[in-house]
Design a protein around this motif. Structure first.
Motif, PDB file in Angstrom:
ATOM      1  N   THR A 102       0.848  -1.203   0.000  1.00  0.00           N
ATOM      2  CA  THR A 102       0.000   0.000   0.000  1.00  0.00           C
ATOM      3  C   THR A 102       0.879   1.248   0.000  1.00  0.00           C
ATOM      4  O   THR A 102       0.519   2.262  -0.575  1.00  0.00           O
ATOM      5  N   ARG A 117      -6.739   9.086  -1.747  1.00  0.00           N
ATOM      6  CA  ARG A 117      -7.431   9.188  -0.449  1.00  0.00           C
ATOM      7  C   ARG A 117      -7.841   7.790   0.036  1.00  0.00           C
ATOM      8  O   ARG A 117      -7.644   7.435   1.196  1.00  0.00           O
ATOM      9  N   LEU A 118      -8.396   6.996  -0.904  1.00  0.00           N
ATOM     10  CA  LEU A 118      -8.826   5.641  -0.539  1.00  0.00           C
ATOM     11  C   LEU A 118      -7.624   4.771  -0.144  1.00  0.00           C
ATOM     12  O   LEU A 118      -7.657   4.041   0.848  1.00  0.00           O
ATOM     13  N   ARG A 120      -4.847   5.716   1.029  1.00  0.00           N
ATOM     14  CA  ARG A 120      -4.339   6.158   2.350  1.00  0.00           C
ATOM     15  C   ARG A 120      -5.189   5.588   3.475  1.00  0.00           C
ATOM     16  O   ARG A 120      -4.677   5.240   4.540  1.00  0.00           O
ATOM     17  N   GLN A 121      -6.509   5.498   3.209  1.00  0.00           N
ATOM     18  CA  GLN A 121      -7.392   4.915   4.234  1.00  0.00           C
ATOM     19  C   GLN A 121      -7.034   3.458   4.481  1.00  0.00           C
ATOM     20  O   GLN A 121      -6.972   2.998   5.616  1.00  0.00           O
ATOM     21  N   VAL A 122      -6.791   2.730   3.358  1.00  0.00           N
ATOM     22  CA  VAL A 122      -6.405   1.320   3.491  1.00  0.00           C
ATOM     23  C   VAL A 122      -5.084   1.242   4.254  1.00  0.00           C
ATOM     24  O   VAL A 122      -4.926   0.444   5.185  1.00  0.00           O
ATOM     25  N   GLY A 124      -3.853   3.323   6.373  1.00  0.00           N
ATOM     26  CA  GLY A 124      -4.073   3.673   7.786  1.00  0.00           C
ATOM     27  C   GLY A 124      -4.652   2.489   8.548  1.00  0.00           C
ATOM     28  O   GLY A 124      -4.234   2.197   9.672  1.00  0.00           O
ATOM     29  N   GLY A 125      -5.616   1.803   7.930  1.00  0.00           N
ATOM     30  CA  GLY A 125      -6.228   0.632   8.565  1.00  0.00           C
ATOM     31  C   GLY A 125      -5.204  -0.456   8.806  1.00  0.00           C
ATOM     32  O   GLY A 125      -5.173  -1.074   9.886  1.00  0.00           O
TER      33      GLY A 125
END
Ligand SMILES: Nc1ncnc2c1ncn2[C@@H]1O[C@H](COP(=O)(O)OP(=O)(O)OP(=O)(O)O)[C@@H](O)[C@H]1O
Ligand SMILES: [Mg+2]
Length: 295
Positions: A102, A117-118, A120-122, A124-125
């Motif tokens: 990622t 943005r998406l 980065r969300q992955v 972060g998770g």
């Protein structure tokens, strides 16, 4: 008249006899009463002693039951801990690969803001999962006896490495890092493999305490007998009444927190023979200081 006198003498004699007998009876009664009272006092004392012994017996039975229950709880927890550590170990390898990929994906998507943005969300998770799994592993690792008698750690380098590891979190939050690391020897008794995750947890907490930005200060000080590493932030700080509670397992005020971070920090630092303390930073934020014996 003589007969009368004789009869009177006889009845006087009988009377005296009766008086004597009565006196003897009274004495015997008094003596018996005294003995009875002494016996009653003894019975009362023995009853009290018996009650006290019964109370102690009941208390020790209760304590024994409590100890048994605690031992059972402890062995269940230990078994759960082992299972959690095994799972954590299995989950960490694929997580590491996912984190790496990622990271590459985020770099590739620099020109596509929505996809970025998406991604980065992955990322972060995955980082959150990795944090949880790592803490579980560290928790069981710190519990095993660590032989640090001869191990040395360079606190400056370890603090820098932890900062590198926390870099993606720091950058994502618009936080400024202030390094306060004077030159000189910063070697302490310890092990980088345990100190680094401890500092990383403190940095992670500091970043989470400043969601709208702020300053993260990392200071390393050589003291007379110790090397101190301080991680301070400009967040809201920690109220005095929860200063000790924050180190207990599962205490958290964050909706996504597990409350294991600081427990792990304390376990790791204690395993290194050091200590961790929290204070109020200049400006009101939190300042956590890890102290290890100077080498
Ligand atoms: N730098 C800090 N500023 C303010 N509060 C803090 C700070 N560090 C810790 N705390 C408080 O201590 C609590 C416990 O911290 P800890 O690291 O043990 O767990 P967590 O961060 O909530 O969850 P986890 O670390 O397991 O993801 C936090 O929920 C927060 O309330
Ligand atoms: Mg935490």
């Amino acid at each position: 008249m003589d007969a009368d006198l004789g009869a009177k003498a006889a009845s006087d004699g009988e009377l005296r006899g009766l008086v004597d007998a009565f006196a003897t009876f009274s004495n015997a009664t008094r003596r018996l009463e005294g003995e009875y009272a002494a016996l009653r006092a003894q019975v009362e004392r023995l009853t009290d002693e018996l009650e006290e012994k019964n109370r102690r017996l009941a208390a020790s039975l209760e304590r024994e039951r409590e100890l048994e229950a605690a031992a059972l709880r402890q062995s269940r927890l230990a078994a759960m801990g082992e299972t959690a550590a095994m799972l954590a170990h299995e989950v960490r390898n694929p997580l590491g690969a996912m984190e790496l990929f990622t990271g590459l994906l985020v770099q590739d998507l620099r020109d596509r803001p929505e996809a970025l943005r998406l991604a980065r969300q992955v990322a972060g998770g995955i980082a959150d999962l990795n944090h949880l799994v790592t803490n579980l592993l560290e928790f069981t690792r710190a519990r095993r006896a660590v032989d640090v008698a001869n191990a040395l750690v360079d606190c400056r380098t370890t603090a820098e490495t932890a900062l590198d590891y926390a870099r993606h979190l720091i950058d994502a939050s618009g936080i400024v890092v202030d390094r306060d690391v004077p030159p000189g020897d910063c070697t302490a008794r310890g092990d980088a493999a345990l100190l680094r995750p401890a500092l990383l947890n403190l940095m992670r907490n500091a970043v989470q305490a400043m969601p709208t930005g702020g300053t993260l200060t990392v200071a390393v000080r050589r003291e007379e007998r110790a090397v101190a590493v301080t991680v301070a932030d400009t967040g809201p700080g920690i109220p005095a009444e929860v200063r000790e509670t924050i180190f207990t397992p599962f205490f958290t005020t964050r909706s996504k927190g597990t409350g294991l971070g600081l427990t792990v920090v304390r376990e790791l630092v204690t395993a290194l023979g050091g200590e961790v303390r929290v204070a109020t930073a200049r400006g009101g934020g939190a300042a956590f200081t890890v102290r290890l014996a100077a080498a």
